[in-house]
Write a protein that holds these residues in place. Sequence first.
Motif, PDB file in Angstrom:
ATOM      1  N   UNK A 129      45.590 143.190  14.639  1.00 48.34           N
ATOM      2  CA  UNK A 129      44.667 143.004  15.988  1.00 48.34           C
ATOM      3  C   UNK A 129      43.102 143.190  14.914  1.00 48.34           C
ATOM      4  N   UNK A 130      43.638 143.699  14.051  1.00 49.06           N
ATOM      5  CA  UNK A 130      42.016 144.594  12.939  1.00 49.06           C
ATOM      6  C   UNK A 130      41.916 142.970  11.711  1.00 49.06           C
ATOM      7  N   UNK A 131      42.656 142.355  11.409  1.00 48.78           N
ATOM      8  CA  UNK A 131      42.722 141.319  11.170  1.00 48.78           C
ATOM      9  C   UNK A 131      42.144 141.916   9.070  1.00 48.78           C
ATOM     10  N   UNK A 132      43.072 143.303   8.767  1.00 51.02           N
ATOM     11  CA  UNK A 132      42.953 143.461   7.669  1.00 51.02           C
ATOM     12  C   UNK A 132      44.794 144.242   7.409  1.00 51.02           C
ATOM     13  N   UNK A 133      44.224 145.000   5.954  1.00 50.95           N
ATOM     14  CA  UNK A 133      45.665 145.580   5.489  1.00 50.95           C
ATOM     15  C   UNK A 133      45.571 146.342   6.444  1.00 50.95           C
ATOM     16  N   UNK A 134      47.283 147.152   6.093  1.00 48.15           N
ATOM     17  CA  UNK A 134      47.629 148.096   7.434  1.00 48.15           C
ATOM     18  C   UNK A 134      48.341 149.100   6.221  1.00 48.15           C
ATOM     19  N   UNK A 135      47.892 150.250   6.565  1.00 42.82           N
ATOM     20  CA  UNK A 135      49.273 151.001   5.360  1.00 42.82           C
ATOM     21  C   UNK A 135      49.966 152.259   6.120  1.00 42.82           C
ATOM     22  N   UNK A 136      50.700 152.179   6.261  1.00 44.72           N
ATOM     23  CA  UNK A 136      52.043 153.475   6.605  1.00 44.72           C
ATOM     24  C   UNK A 136      52.242 154.541   5.523  1.00 44.72           C
ATOM     25  N   UNK A 137      51.749 155.755   5.591  1.00 44.27           N
ATOM     26  CA  UNK A 137      51.501 157.118   5.075  1.00 44.27           C
ATOM     27  C   UNK A 137      52.451 157.760   5.823  1.00 44.27           C
ATOM     28  N   UNK A 138      53.298 158.535   4.399  1.00 45.08           N
ATOM     29  CA  UNK A 138      54.006 159.616   4.623  1.00 45.08           C
ATOM     30  C   UNK A 138      53.462 161.125   4.038  1.00 45.08           C
TER      31      UNK A 138
END
Length: 67
Positions: A47-56
């Motif tokens: 959707x955002x056309x960018x790298x997305x991060x999963x953070x804990x």
Amino acid sequence: MLGDKVIEFPYLVMFRNENGHFVSVGGGSEFKTEKEATAKAKEKCDELKTTVYVMEAVELYEPKSNK
């Protein structure tokens, strides 16, 4: 974790804004499981056309009381 405190929603889905700061993807970006967060990250990445991060979140720090 700090003492017996539990982080209820430890998985966060974030992206970097134009200034390089991590920002929530919005629309419900905190999750109880890594699997849920990963699914949201894949959706938001497209959707955002960018790298997305999963953070804990691994530790909880709270301010000292002023008493």
